[in-house]
Write a protein that holds these residues in place. Structure first.
Motif, PDB file in Angstrom:
ATOM      1  N   THR A 145       0.828  -1.210   0.000  1.00  0.00           N
ATOM      2  CA  THR A 145       0.000   0.000   0.000  1.00  0.00           C
ATOM      3  C   THR A 145       0.857   1.252   0.000  1.00  0.00           C
ATOM      4  O   THR A 145       0.610   2.187  -0.782  1.00  0.00           O
ATOM      5  CB  THR A 145      -0.942  -0.014   1.219  1.00  0.00           C
ATOM      6  OG1 THR A 145      -1.840  -1.123   1.116  1.00  0.00           O
ATOM      7  CG2 THR A 145      -1.741   1.276   1.319  1.00  0.00           C
ATOM      8  N   TYR A 183      -4.500   2.333   7.657  1.00  0.00           N
ATOM      9  CA  TYR A 183      -4.073   1.805   6.359  1.00  0.00           C
ATOM     10  C   TYR A 183      -5.256   1.591   5.425  1.00  0.00           C
ATOM     11  O   TYR A 183      -5.123   1.734   4.197  1.00  0.00           O
ATOM     12  CB  TYR A 183      -3.260   0.519   6.538  1.00  0.00           C
ATOM     13  CG  TYR A 183      -1.780   0.819   6.636  1.00  0.00           C
ATOM     14  CD1 TYR A 183      -0.970   0.758   5.520  1.00  0.00           C
ATOM     15  CD2 TYR A 183      -1.221   1.217   7.839  1.00  0.00           C
ATOM     16  CE1 TYR A 183       0.376   1.066   5.586  1.00  0.00           C
ATOM     17  CE2 TYR A 183       0.129   1.531   7.933  1.00  0.00           C
ATOM     18  CZ  TYR A 183       0.926   1.452   6.799  1.00  0.00           C
ATOM     19  OH  TYR A 183       2.263   1.771   6.880  1.00  0.00           O
ATOM     20  N   GLY A 204      -5.512   3.376   1.821  1.00  0.00           N
ATOM     21  CA  GLY A 204      -5.901   2.742   0.569  1.00  0.00           C
ATOM     22  C   GLY A 204      -6.972   3.526  -0.162  1.00  0.00           C
ATOM     23  O   GLY A 204      -6.963   3.649  -1.401  1.00  0.00           O
ATOM     24  N   TYR A 215      -9.009   0.749  -4.989  1.00  0.00           N
ATOM     25  CA  TYR A 215      -7.731   0.280  -4.437  1.00  0.00           C
ATOM     26  C   TYR A 215      -7.289  -0.999  -5.135  1.00  0.00           C
ATOM     27  O   TYR A 215      -6.108  -1.152  -5.490  1.00  0.00           O
ATOM     28  CB  TYR A 215      -7.865   0.044  -2.932  1.00  0.00           C
ATOM     29  CG  TYR A 215      -6.637  -0.602  -2.329  1.00  0.00           C
ATOM     30  CD1 TYR A 215      -5.520   0.161  -2.012  1.00  0.00           C
ATOM     31  CD2 TYR A 215      -6.593  -1.979  -2.106  1.00  0.00           C
ATOM     32  CE1 TYR A 215      -4.382  -0.438  -1.482  1.00  0.00           C
ATOM     33  CE2 TYR A 215      -5.458  -2.580  -1.575  1.00  0.00           C
ATOM     34  CZ  TYR A 215      -4.355  -1.807  -1.263  1.00  0.00           C
ATOM     35  OH  TYR A 215      -3.228  -2.398  -0.757  1.00  0.00           O
ATOM     36  N   ALA A 264      -6.064  -3.097   2.133  1.00  0.00           N
ATOM     37  CA  ALA A 264      -4.891  -2.220   2.187  1.00  0.00           C
ATOM     38  C   ALA A 264      -4.069  -2.417   3.453  1.00  0.00           C
ATOM     39  O   ALA A 264      -2.869  -2.114   3.478  1.00  0.00           O
ATOM     40  CB  ALA A 264      -5.328  -0.764   2.078  1.00  0.00           C
TER      41      ALA A 264
END
Length: 529
Positions: free
Chosen positions: A98, A192, A196, A207, A265
């Motif tokens: 990511t 996270y 993403g 994503y 992600a």
């Protein structure tokens, strides 16, 4: 006030210099590539000692793959062998992918690390409005949000569940911080997921499409999967296992159509050993080149990803086993040292799946391994022992030495930090007074209602959190029906005004932090139907 502790990887290196009776597990193993015999011995000893259902290992030295080996089965007892192309859940090793995709977008001029998150996600809100406005893209990657470790992870796991990425972005405003923004390190998965979505917004595609386009395709990582895919068509997919007695049992087995998952992600990508070695060789290549010879990322962005952004504590084990003298988090990577050698690494943990990636840039070397079973101890042993083979082999100890150290470490845990004895538990009666429907602002509704002679806990949006209420002395806990949900919770009820509140906390203080029961604050909203 903005807090930053950024130190380039080359500066870290300079600072370091200044500091001056089971059947053989190899019965169905893929033939090892030529390599040092010590890797074979380590592989075999770990596989046998920890009775792993499957293990795949690859080692790089001087930029070349010198050793690979795979053993075990994708499903224990199936006869389908694991090989170098078997897909494993790489869990939090997805984070570096990511951050790498975000770095590609920075190279392309589509975003900047210090852009506010709200530039890409206007609906983004934290509990504190000031933090909302000042949260930058870089902050999403370095675990400095101020939230409790693992806060909100119950919106991600156990899978499958009904929480969406929109639910996570909406729910963040209800998660109360435990410390000031940017004041310290607390591991965070939700940020996270947000990262993403920032990447997706900046690129104008999902994503999943972005990872396929910017990572898998240019690097030739042909087996890796993200998003929805067909299990039979892809084939050769390792399933997670848990230990039961002397054997391994599959848990959370994939459906025929593997769905898009909210956590992608943060920890939802799957890859093979061969693809992970491709990923690592790119990072070790001075020009960051793909297999086709085209640079995948600028050296400026590699330096950014591999810069120490947030100091992390150094554990007693790290000091004793690895000789570590510093530890920090970069963008999707952990930055530390092993015997004075720079290490850029990460681990991955999901129920029944464990992994680790280690890069030693100064040695142009590294290793990766993937496990489809209960591999916590096996990973700890492999991570240190393999690093030692590449940095200071003369200091290495046998597998048994590391394993015995872990056992001694567990035995020394004070009684107050261990799970209490709950063997006197009995089901609460169907007349349990605190029955009702309860609501938490980010987790949603749960029902505590009689079903026959017992009272069940049922989470509306997380089907795996379904259990039976049990009385232990004067306390009440919930015993989950799914054995893979391995962290029971105490339930505490209190009268507030004309209603009742419910809070939860882990029965075992050492349970995985992603069971973040402590972040829940329920209020009874109505009676059971």
């Amino acid at each position: 006030m903005k807090h930053s502790c950024s130190l380039p990887a080359f500066a870290i290196a300079l600072a370091l210099a200044a500091c001056a009776s089971h059947p053989p597990a190899s019965a169905n193993a893929q033939r090892p590539a030529p390599g040092a015999p010590q890797f074979d011995a380590i592989f075999q000893d770990v596989m046998t000692r920890y009775r792993l259902p499957g293990l795949a290992l690859g080692v790089i030295q001087d930029g070349k793959v010198v050793y690979t080996r795979a053993a075990g089965e994708v499903v224990a007892g199936s006869g389908q062998k694991i090989d170098n192309d078997t897909l494993f859940k790489i869990a939090s090793n997805s984070k570096a992918m990511t951050s790498g995709v975000l770095a590609r977008l920075v190279d392309a001029g589509k975003l900047q690390w210090d852009d506010p998150v709200t530039k890409y996600l206007p609906q983004f809100k934290m509990h504190d409005p000031w933090v909302t406005q000042n949260m930058q893209v870089r902050d999403l990657l370095i675990h400095n949000s101020g939230l409790r470790e693992g806060a909100g992870d119950l919106m991600l796991w156990p899978e499958p569940n009904l929480f969406t990425r929109a639910d996570i972005i909406s729910g963040l405003q209800h998660l109360k911080p435990q410390r000031s923004f940017r004041s310290g390190y607390d591991y965070d998965n939700l940020m996270y997921v947000v990262a993403g979505e920032v990447a997706a917004s900046a690129a104008g595609i999902s994503y999943e499409e972005l990872v396929q386009r910017e990572l898998f395709a240019p690097l030739g990582m042909t087996r890796c999967q993200v998003g929805e895919w067909n299990l039979e068509q892809v084939g050769n997919v390792a399933q997670p296992h848990m230990r039961q007695g002397d054997g391994n049992t599959v848990i959370r087995k994939d459906d025929p159509i593997v769905p898009v998952i909210t956590s992608a992600a943060a920890g939802g990508i799957r890859c093979s050993l061969n693809d992970m070695l491709t990923w690592m060789r790119m990072w070790l290549n001075p020009g960051l080149k793909s297999a086709s010879g085209v640079p995948w990322l600028s050296s400026t962005q590699r330096d950014a990803l591999w810069s120490a952004q947030m100091p992390m504590p150094i554990s007693k084990r790290q000091r004793a086993w690895d000789g570590s003298r510093f530890n920090a988090y970069g963008y999707g990577w952990r930055i530390s040292d092993v015997d004075g050698v720079l290490r850029v690494a990460h681990t991955g943990t999901l129920a029944g799946m464990f992994s680790a990636v280690n890069l030693l840039p100064e040695k142009n070397s590294g290793f990766v391994f993937l496990i489809n079973g209960d591999g916590s101890d096996a990973r700890a042993v492999l991570n240190s022992l393999l690093a030692k083979q590449l940095t200071a082999p003369e200091k290495g100890q046998p597998v048994a030495w590391y394993a015995d150290q872990l056992e001694a470490e567990r035995a020394s845990v004070p009684a107050q930090n261990r799970a209490p004895d709950t063997s006197t538990r009995v089901p609460v009666s169907a007349s349990f007074k605190q029955q009702g429907i309860y609501r938490d602002p980010w987790f949603g509704e749960v029902s505590l209602c009689a079903r026959g002679d017992t009272v069940d806990f049922v989470a509306a949006k997380s089907p795996g959190l379904h259990g039976r209420l049990m009385q232990v002395g004067e306390r009440v806990l919930v015993d989950w029906y799914d054995d893979s949900v391995d962290a029971e919770a105490w339930l505490t009820f209190a009268p507030v005004g004309g209603s009742t509140t419910l809070t939860m906390n882990k029965v075992d203080p050492d349970a995985d932090f992603s069971y973040d029961y402590e972040d829940l604050a329920f209020t009874r909203v109505r009676a059971c139907p």
